[in-house]
Design an enzyme around this catalytic site. Structure first.
Site, PDB file in Angstrom:
ATOM      1  CG  ASN A 218       8.438  -1.954   0.314  1.00 18.81           C
ATOM      2  OD1 ASN A 218       7.856  -2.092   1.389  1.00 18.81           O
ATOM      3  ND2 ASN A 218       9.052  -0.837  -0.021  1.00 18.81           N
TER       4      ASN A 218
ATOM      5  CG  HIS B 267      11.206  -2.261   4.523  1.00 25.51           C
ATOM      6  ND1 HIS B 267       9.836  -2.119   4.449  1.00 25.51           N
ATOM      7  CD2 HIS B 267      11.433  -3.477   5.051  1.00 25.51           C
ATOM      8  CE1 HIS B 267       9.264  -3.217   4.921  1.00 25.51           C
ATOM      9  NE2 HIS B 267      10.208  -4.052   5.287  1.00 25.51           N
ATOM     10  CG  LEU B 268      11.680   2.453  -1.004  1.00 26.40           C
ATOM     11  CD1 LEU B 268      10.226   2.824  -1.113  1.00 26.40           C
ATOM     12  CD2 LEU B 268      12.452   2.951  -2.200  1.00 26.40           C
ATOM     13  CB  SER B 269      12.564   4.376   5.079  1.00 20.05           C
ATOM     14  OG  SER B 269      11.563   3.503   5.577  1.00 20.05           O
TER      15      SER B 269
ATOM     16  CE1 TYR C 219       8.927   5.047   3.052  1.00 18.58           C
ATOM     17  CE2 TYR C 219       7.337   6.826   2.908  1.00 18.58           C
ATOM     18  CZ  TYR C 219       7.832   5.711   3.552  1.00 18.58           C
ATOM     19  OH  TYR C 219       7.236   5.266   4.704  1.00 18.58           O
TER      20      TYR C 219
ATOM     21  CB  ALA D 179       1.498   0.350   6.205  1.00 14.09           C
TER      22      ALA D 179
ATOM     23  CG  HIS E 115       5.141  -2.039  10.231  1.00 14.65           C
ATOM     24  ND1 HIS E 115       6.463  -2.411  10.308  1.00 14.65           N
ATOM     25  CD2 HIS E 115       5.096  -1.008   9.329  1.00 14.65           C
ATOM     26  CE1 HIS E 115       7.183  -1.615   9.506  1.00 14.65           C
ATOM     27  NE2 HIS E 115       6.376  -0.771   8.907  1.00 14.65           N
TER      28      HIS E 115
ATOM     29  NE  ARG F 252      10.165   6.168   8.543  1.00 14.54           N
ATOM     30  CZ  ARG F 252       9.194   5.938   7.641  1.00 14.54           C
ATOM     31  NH1 ARG F 252       9.295   4.907   6.821  1.00 14.54           N
ATOM     32  NH2 ARG F 252       8.143   6.730   7.585  1.00 14.54           N
TER      33      ARG F 252
ATOM     34  CD  GLU G 203      10.817  -7.401   5.696  1.00 15.46           C
ATOM     35  OE1 GLU G 203      11.199  -8.474   6.226  1.00 15.46           O
ATOM     36  OE2 GLU G 203      10.318  -6.462   6.340  1.00 15.46           O
TER      37      GLU G 203
ATOM     38  N   PRO H  42       0.785  -1.226   0.000  1.00  9.71           N
ATOM     39  CG  PRO H  42      -0.126  -1.118   2.131  1.00  9.71           C
ATOM     40  CD  PRO H  42       0.511  -2.074   1.165  1.00  9.71           C
ATOM     41  CG  ASN H  43      -0.274   4.392   1.247  1.00  5.07           C
ATOM     42  OD1 ASN H  43      -1.207   4.972   0.692  1.00  5.07           O
ATOM     43  ND2 ASN H  43      -0.389   3.845   2.445  1.00  5.07           N
TER      44      ASN H  43
ATOM     45  NE  ARG I 250       4.004   6.655   1.635  1.00  7.14           N
ATOM     46  CZ  ARG I 250       4.217   5.414   2.058  1.00  7.14           C
ATOM     47  NH1 ARG I 250       4.653   4.495   1.218  1.00  7.14           N
ATOM     48  NH2 ARG I 250       4.013   5.102   3.309  1.00  7.14           N
TER      49      ARG I 250
HETATM   50  C1  DQA Z   1       8.238   1.097   3.845  1.00  7.13           C
HETATM   51  C2  DQA Z   1       8.302   1.299   5.361  1.00  7.13           C
HETATM   52  C3  DQA Z   1       6.927   1.119   5.990  1.00  7.13           C
HETATM   53  O1  DQA Z   1       7.004   1.341   7.391  1.00  7.13           O
HETATM   54  C4  DQA Z   1       5.934   2.092   5.409  1.00  7.13           C
HETATM   55  O2  DQA Z   1       4.651   1.876   5.935  1.00  7.13           O
HETATM   56  C5  DQA Z   1       5.911   2.066   3.918  1.00  7.13           C
HETATM   57  C6  DQA Z   1       7.190   1.991   3.207  1.00  7.13           C
HETATM   58  C7  DQA Z   1       9.593   1.407   3.167  1.00  7.13           C
HETATM   59  O3  DQA Z   1       9.762   0.998   2.027  1.00  7.13           O
HETATM   60  O4  DQA Z   1      10.450   2.066   3.759  1.00  7.13           O
HETATM   61  O5  DQA Z   1       4.875   2.182   3.291  1.00  7.13           O
HETATM   62  O6  DQA Z   1       7.922  -0.266   3.571  1.00  7.13           O
END
Ligand code: DQA
Length: 149
Positions: free
Chosen positions: A75, A101-103, A23, A78, A81, A108, A99, A10-11, A18
């Site tokens: 990826n 994650h960009l961040s 990101y 959200a 979690h 965080r 897995e 998502p997102n 965003r």
């Molecule tokens: C994310 C990290 C997640 O906590 C967040 O909800 C995202 C992006 C990342 O790629 O850093 O949507 O997966």
């Protein structure tokens, strides 16, 4: 030649617009195109999928098993979690995955420190930005080469 699947949750369709400070500037289209080129250069095929809906992601993982996908780069956004359902889909299909994650989620908010996927993933990449997807594909290519001899 192996079949790889890139799944974004998502997102992540909003990448580029965003929170670019978190990101990055690359859009999901940029990332998917770069990854498709890289997969081809590595001698493999890549398909990409993004959804904001948990059940659609679960369905896509189940379909990946039917399609004979060899490796998934994930990826979960959200859902990282929160989603026992998506975790269970990966346990059910037993397709190896990385897995991404960009961040760096560990730098965080506390609620981002726990992942439902890290303990069942082949490996994890946090905080490399869009480059993390490329690293994951390189690792996927190495993995399939090592398992096929
Ligand atoms: C994310 C990290 C997640 O906590 C967040 O909800 C995202 C992006 C990342 O790629 O850093 O949507 O997966």
């Amino acid at each position: 030649m192996s079949d790889f699947l890139l799944i974004n949750g998502p997102n992540l369709n909003l990448l580029g617009a965003r929170e670019p400070d978190v990101y990055g500037e690359a859009t999901l289209g940029d990332i998917e195109m770069r990854c498709a080129e890289l997969a081809e250069a590595l001698g493999h095929r890549l398909s990409s999928y993004q959804s904001n809906a948990e059940h659609e992601l679960v369905d896509r993982v189940q379909q990946a098993a039917k399609d004979g996908i060899d490796f998934i780069v994930l990826n979960p956004g959200a859902f990282t979690h929160t989603s026992v359902a998506l975790r269970d889909a990966f346990l059910a299909v037993r397709i190896p995955f990385i897995e991404v994650h960009l961040s760096n989620t560990f730098a965080r908010e506390e609620f981002r420190h726990h992942s439902y996927f890290s303990d069942i993933a082949n490996s994890c990449l946090f905080g490399f930005g869009a480059y993390g997807y490329e690293l994951a594909l390189q690792a996927a290519a190495r993995y399939v080469a090592s398992t096929r001899g």
